[in-house]
Motif scaffolding. Structure first.
Motif, mmCIF file in Angstrom:
data_model
loop_
_atom_site.group_PDB
_atom_site.id
_atom_site.type_symbol
_atom_site.label_atom_id
_atom_site.label_comp_id
_atom_site.label_asym_id
_atom_site.label_seq_id
_atom_site.Cartn_x
_atom_site.Cartn_y
_atom_site.Cartn_z
ATOM 1 N N SER A 273 19.735 -13.769 11.348
ATOM 2 C CA SER A 273 20.720 -13.557 12.397
ATOM 3 C C SER A 273 21.004 -12.063 12.540
ATOM 4 N N LYS A 355 21.317 -12.466 2.588
ATOM 5 C CA LYS A 355 21.390 -13.881 2.232
ATOM 6 C C LYS A 355 22.824 -14.274 1.891
ATOM 7 N N HIS A 361 18.226 -17.129 7.048
ATOM 8 C CA HIS A 361 18.068 -18.568 7.111
ATOM 9 C C HIS A 361 16.754 -18.963 6.439
#
Length: 367
Positions: A273, A355, A361
């Protein structure tokens, strides 16, 4: 620049497995009942060039040597002998499935005493036992060691592991594993990497190949086959046809890092993201420059060493606050990480932080 080339290379070493490369079923599963069995034995290596066990420190070597000589008709009871050209070893091997009596198998030989090297040694006939205690093979032959050693009066050098070696085709199968493959009516396929999608694709591919319901997915790691439904002459014929069916496996998105070597490996399905990253380094630098204070010639006094230490903390400029755009493909993720321009070891810390923030992800694995 080197780091950018390193990350860009990921695009070439990690193929698009999930969408472009079908793989044979035999490379994805293990067939229930079709497995190898571990064998182990305790034996003696002879013919070493003075690099064997010290019998005073390894009494079990003297014991097995005495037993072997007595079986050969040589009475050594009460005799004192201290040869340095023998070594006690453990012999291990793997009995492959469907191995028949008389088939050769490879063995590995490893010293268990204080022998320095097994180079040039010969393994004496050694029975190999399975977990049930029965003898399934007998090993004997010349050892091929994968190392080298040299010793002098004041120093020694060792390369590799000379105390372990192999004997190609060094054992002969003497007993077969009792397993009647022809009597099987059902057979289970155990996926090496359990996944519901992959198991479903295996089930579908097998049924399409036979044009009838032959396989049923039991769970993420098991697909059961109905041998009778295949209408093949024998289970072996059915397996020969099934194991070569091509399937596109599904892989979980993973990022694997090795902190010792600084290696980073990313899977094709890794997504990230949109995040902002800031990274800097704090360096502690200490330099010792001692001074020597010495009196003038013929003057009273003594020479004194005066310590002088220069210590400093240096805050090196980092990358500032950089934006990593949202990645929809591996190439975009690599391009975003490349924009940070940091070393691989620093990149591992950045990936950990990404993370932890929930923006990466993928499964994160640290080795």
């Amino acid at each position: 620049m080197k780091f950018r080339l390193f990350l860009a290379a990921l695009l070439f070493v990690i193929p698009a497995i999930g969408h472009a490369t079908p793989i044979r079923i035999k490379d994805l599963v293990e067939f229930d009942g079709v497995r190898s069995n571990d064998l182990v034995g305790y034996g003696l290596v002879v013919g070493l060039n003075g690099t064997g066990d010290g019998l005073r420190n390894s009494p079990f070597t003297e014991e097995i040597l005495s037993n072997i000589l007595e079986r050969l008709g040589v009475n050594v009871t009460g005799e004192q002998f201290r040869p340095n050209n023998v070594a006690a070893v453990l012999v291990t091997a793997s009995l492959p499935p469907f191995a028949r009596a008389g088939s050769p198998i490879d063995v590995t030989v490893s010293a268990i005493g204080d022998a320095n090297s097994l180079l040039g040694g010969t393994l004496i006939m050694t029975p190999l036992n399975a977990a049930d205690g029965d003898i399934y093979a007998v090993a004997q032959g010349t050892i091929i060691a994968g190392g080298a050693s040299a010793t002098g009066d004041g120093a020694s050098v060792v390369q590799g592991v000379p105390t372990s070696g192999v004997i190609p085709s060094g054992a002969t199968v003497e007993r077969e594993v009792a397993f009647d493959f022809t009597e099987m009516t059902t057979l289970r396929l155990a996926l090496r990497t359990p996944d519901f999608t992959t198991a479903g694709r295996i089930e579908q591919a097998i049924n399409l190949n036979f044009e009838r319901v032959v396989a049923v997915m039991l769970d993420a790691g098991t697909v059961e086959l109905n041998i009778a439904a295949t209408r093949m002459p024998s289970p072996a014929h059915a397996m020969g046809r099934i194991e070569n069916i091509l399937v596109e496996p599904e892989r979980r998105a993973r990022v694997v890092v090795d902190q010792r070597s600084g290696t980073i490996v990313m899977g094709e399905d890794v997504r990230i993201s949109r995040v902002a990253v800031s990274q800097g380094n704090l360096t502690l630098r200490i330099q010792e420059t001692p001074l020597v204070s010495q009196p003038n010639p013929f003057a009273p006094g003594e020479t004194v060493i005066v310590p002088r230490t220069d210590a400093a903390l240096i805050d090196e400029p980092g990358i500032g606050l950089a934006e990593v755009p949202e990645g929809t493909s591996l190439s975009e993720v690599v391009a975003g990480l490349n924009a940070l321009g940091v070393a691989p070891r620093d990149m591992i810390d950045i990936l950990k932080s990404i993370k932890a923030s929930g923006a990466l992800h993928a499964e994160f694995i640290v080795r």
